[in-house]
Scaffold this motif. Structure first.
Motif, PDB file in Angstrom:
ATOM      1  N   UNK A 231       0.857  -1.182   0.000  1.00 54.32           N
ATOM      2  CA  UNK A 231       0.000   0.000   0.000  1.00 54.32           C
ATOM      3  C   UNK A 231       0.897   1.236   0.000  1.00 54.32           C
ATOM      4  N   UNK A 232       0.594   2.164  -0.892  1.00 54.83           N
ATOM      5  CA  UNK A 232       1.470   3.310  -1.132  1.00 54.83           C
ATOM      6  C   UNK A 232       0.655   4.602  -1.100  1.00 54.83           C
ATOM      7  N   UNK A 233       1.190   5.605  -0.435  1.00 54.34           N
ATOM      8  CA  UNK A 233       0.566   6.930  -0.441  1.00 54.34           C
ATOM      9  C   UNK A 233       1.626   7.954  -0.808  1.00 54.34           C
ATOM     10  N   UNK A 234       1.287   8.784  -1.761  1.00 52.63           N
ATOM     11  CA  UNK A 234       2.183   9.823  -2.275  1.00 52.63           C
ATOM     12  C   UNK A 234       2.770  10.657  -1.135  1.00 52.63           C
ATOM     13  N   UNK A 235       4.084  10.794  -1.133  1.00 58.07           N
ATOM     14  CA  UNK A 235       4.754  11.628  -0.148  1.00 58.07           C
ATOM     15  C   UNK A 235       4.992  10.967   1.191  1.00 58.07           C
ATOM     16  N   UNK A 236       4.437   9.758   1.391  1.00 62.93           N
ATOM     17  CA  UNK A 236       4.572   9.096   2.692  1.00 62.93           C
ATOM     18  C   UNK A 236       5.389   7.822   2.585  1.00 62.93           C
ATOM     19  N   UNK A 237       5.179   7.039   1.541  1.00 59.57           N
ATOM     20  CA  UNK A 237       6.005   5.857   1.351  1.00 59.57           C
ATOM     21  C   UNK A 237       5.212   4.650   0.927  1.00 59.57           C
ATOM     22  N   UNK A 238       5.847   3.469   1.096  1.00 58.09           N
ATOM     23  CA  UNK A 238       5.255   2.187   0.731  1.00 58.09           C
ATOM     24  C   UNK A 238       5.280   1.264   1.938  1.00 58.09           C
ATOM     25  N   UNK A 239       4.145   0.677   2.221  1.00 55.66           N
ATOM     26  CA  UNK A 239       3.973  -0.246   3.336  1.00 55.66           C
ATOM     27  C   UNK A 239       3.838  -1.658   2.767  1.00 55.66           C
ATOM     28  N   UNK A 240       4.785  -2.529   3.093  1.00 56.63           N
ATOM     29  CA  UNK A 240       4.827  -3.885   2.537  1.00 56.63           C
ATOM     30  C   UNK A 240       4.317  -4.885   3.571  1.00 56.63           C
ATOM     31  N   UNK A 241       3.496  -5.842   3.098  1.00 55.21           N
ATOM     32  CA  UNK A 241       2.873  -6.815   3.989  1.00 55.21           C
ATOM     33  C   UNK A 241       2.668  -8.120   3.227  1.00 55.21           C
ATOM     34  N   UNK A 242       2.765  -9.244   3.902  1.00 54.98           N
ATOM     35  CA  UNK A 242       2.489 -10.528   3.279  1.00 54.98           C
ATOM     36  C   UNK A 242       1.382 -11.259   4.044  1.00 54.98           C
ATOM     37  N   UNK A 243       0.675 -12.127   3.313  1.00 49.28           N
ATOM     38  CA  UNK A 243      -0.445 -12.871   3.888  1.00 49.28           C
ATOM     39  C   UNK A 243       0.015 -14.279   4.233  1.00 49.28           C
ATOM     40  N   UNK A 244      -0.219 -14.683   5.472  1.00 51.13           N
ATOM     41  CA  UNK A 244       0.101 -16.032   5.922  1.00 51.13           C
ATOM     42  C   UNK A 244      -1.180 -16.736   6.342  1.00 51.13           C
ATOM     43  N   UNK A 245      -1.122 -18.059   6.439  1.00 54.37           N
ATOM     44  CA  UNK A 245      -2.276 -18.823   6.896  1.00 54.37           C
ATOM     45  C   UNK A 245      -2.480 -18.697   8.387  1.00 54.37           C
ATOM     46  N   UNK A 246      -3.719 -18.869   8.812  1.00 51.97           N
ATOM     47  CA  UNK A 246      -4.052 -18.724  10.227  1.00 51.97           C
ATOM     48  C   UNK A 246      -3.303 -19.741  11.088  1.00 51.97           C
ATOM     49  N   UNK A 247      -2.990 -20.885  10.524  1.00 47.29           N
ATOM     50  CA  UNK A 247      -2.282 -21.894  11.306  1.00 47.29           C
ATOM     51  C   UNK A 247      -0.897 -21.405  11.717  1.00 47.29           C
ATOM     52  N   UNK A 248      -0.321 -20.484  10.943  1.00 47.10           N
ATOM     53  CA  UNK A 248       0.971 -19.910  11.300  1.00 47.10           C
ATOM     54  C   UNK A 248       0.863 -19.094  12.580  1.00 47.10           C
ATOM     55  N   UNK A 249      -0.205 -18.318  12.694  1.00 47.54           N
ATOM     56  CA  UNK A 249      -0.438 -17.521  13.898  1.00 47.54           C
ATOM     57  C   UNK A 249      -0.642 -18.420  15.108  1.00 47.54           C
ATOM     58  N   UNK A 250      -1.429 -19.475  14.954  1.00 50.48           N
ATOM     59  CA  UNK A 250      -1.692 -20.393  16.058  1.00 50.48           C
ATOM     60  C   UNK A 250      -0.399 -21.061  16.505  1.00 50.48           C
ATOM     61  N   UNK A 251       0.414 -21.486  15.541  1.00 46.36           N
ATOM     62  CA  UNK A 251       1.677 -22.144  15.869  1.00 46.36           C
ATOM     63  C   UNK A 251       2.619 -21.202  16.597  1.00 46.36           C
ATOM     64  N   UNK A 252       2.695 -19.932  16.147  1.00 46.23           N
ATOM     65  CA  UNK A 252       3.586 -18.973  16.790  1.00 46.23           C
ATOM     66  C   UNK A 252       3.133 -18.666  18.207  1.00 46.23           C
ATOM     67  N   UNK A 253       1.821 -18.599  18.443  1.00 47.01           N
ATOM     68  CA  UNK A 253       1.322 -18.342  19.780  1.00 47.01           C
ATOM     69  C   UNK A 253       1.675 -19.491  20.731  1.00 47.01           C
ATOM     70  N   UNK A 254       1.605 -20.709  20.213  1.00 49.64           N
ATOM     71  CA  UNK A 254       1.953 -21.864  21.046  1.00 49.64           C
ATOM     72  C   UNK A 254       3.419 -21.824  21.430  1.00 49.64           C
ATOM     73  N   UNK A 255       4.276 -21.456  20.481  1.00 45.95           N
ATOM     74  CA  UNK A 255       5.713 -21.369  20.754  1.00 45.95           C
ATOM     75  C   UNK A 255       5.990 -20.311  21.807  1.00 45.95           C
ATOM     76  N   UNK A 256       5.307 -19.161  21.683  1.00 45.35           N
ATOM     77  CA  UNK A 256       5.544 -18.057  22.624  1.00 45.35           C
ATOM     78  C   UNK A 256       5.055 -18.377  24.030  1.00 45.35           C
ATOM     79  N   UNK A 257       4.131 -19.321  24.141  1.00 45.46           N
ATOM     80  CA  UNK A 257       3.587 -19.662  25.456  1.00 45.46           C
ATOM     81  C   UNK A 257       4.424 -20.709  26.173  1.00 45.46           C
ATOM     82  N   UNK A 258       5.350 -21.342  25.447  1.00 44.98           N
ATOM     83  CA  UNK A 258       6.169 -22.385  26.069  1.00 44.98           C
ATOM     84  C   UNK A 258       7.471 -21.825  26.605  1.00 44.98           C
TER      85      UNK A 258
END
Length: 258
Positions: A231-258
């Motif tokens: 997403x890009x706005x003139x004079x402000x810059x470009x914001x880069x983002x990628x889409x991951x599956x929900x299972x990635x979020x669940x897995x990362x939360x489990x790791x952070x809780x251990x």
């Protein structure tokens, strides 16, 4: 000047842009990929505008609201530049929204639109993803549609207000995997920044660090796991983002809780 918050060597740093690079507050110069990006401001109250561009309302087959359609976002929703957003496994349509985000720089109530720009500290970019399956109706967005974890990338920079000559005449663009899918201009907002500040401050106090996400123009395209969205706005810059599956979020939360 452009300001950011980044993580480097395990510590949070305030940084500025210098020659296309990231300059930490201790003077070190780094490449953009050397750091982990945080939202450039730790948001306090976040106001999000729905259907503030008429062409977007028509795109969604909604009528234009008779007064500002505003809802709030929780702090869990924000993530930084070059970070991931997670697509829920049960969602059939998840689209981006490139939005100009207004950063409030002081405390005020009952601000007149003629004085509203004095309250603005700067501007940044928000990509406010929507889980379209869960929109109940145009005036009451469901929490599951707009308040998912990490569903709103913010950044990379806050650009000082004095460095943006006319925030109501900026081009917005979105690219998915390098292909342009959305293009519009802030000139087409139904309610501009001064009117929004006047409206919001008429019934509640605005504080430094509050954000106003001002809506998005037409161009809603479904995004898939693995997509890169810029997403890009003139004079402000470009914001880069990628889409991951929900299972990635669940897995990362489990790791952070251990």
């Amino acid at each position: 000047m452009r300001h950011a918050r980044v993580v480097y060597n395990g510590s949070i740093h305030h940084a500025v842009e210098e020659g296309g690079r990231v300059k930490l507050n201790d003077g070190r110069l780094l490449d953009e990929t050397d750091v982990a990006w945080l939202p450039p401001v730790a948001p306090r109250t976040v106001f999000t505008l729905g259907l503030n561009y008429e062409d977007h309302a028509k795109e969604l087959s909604f009528s234009t609201p008779k007064e500002p359609l505003v809802f709030l976002k929780g702090p869990n929703t924000f993530t930084g530049h070059r970070c991931r957003t997670f697509r829920p496994s049960d969602v059939t349509f998840m689209h981006y929204e490139c939005e100009l985000a207004v950063v409030i720089g002081g405390t005020a109530k009952n601000v007149k639109k003629e004085d509203a720009c004095d309250l603005v500290a700067g501007y940044t970019i928000a990509n406010d993803y929507v889980m379209r399956d869960y929109i109940e109706n145009y005036y009451r967005p469901n929490l599951r549609a707009k308040n998912r974890d990490a569903c709103t990338p913010l950044g990379p920079w806050i650009v000082d207000a004095e460095d943006i000559r006319d925030p109501m005449n900026l081009t917005l663009r979105t690219y998915v995997n390098g292909k342009i899918t959305q293009e519009g201009t802030t000139a087409d907002m139904i309610l501009g920044i001064p009117e929004l500040i006047e409206y919001l401050s008429s019934f509640m106090t605005l504080n430094s660090g509050d954000l106003i996400l001002t809506g998005t123009p037409k161009g809603s395209v479904d995004t898939k796991v693995g997509d890169e969205v810029v997403t890009e706005i003139e004079g402000i810059g470009k914001l880069v983002n990628t889409i991951a599956g929900e299972e990635t979020l669940v897995r990362e939360k489990r790791v952070n809780m251990t």
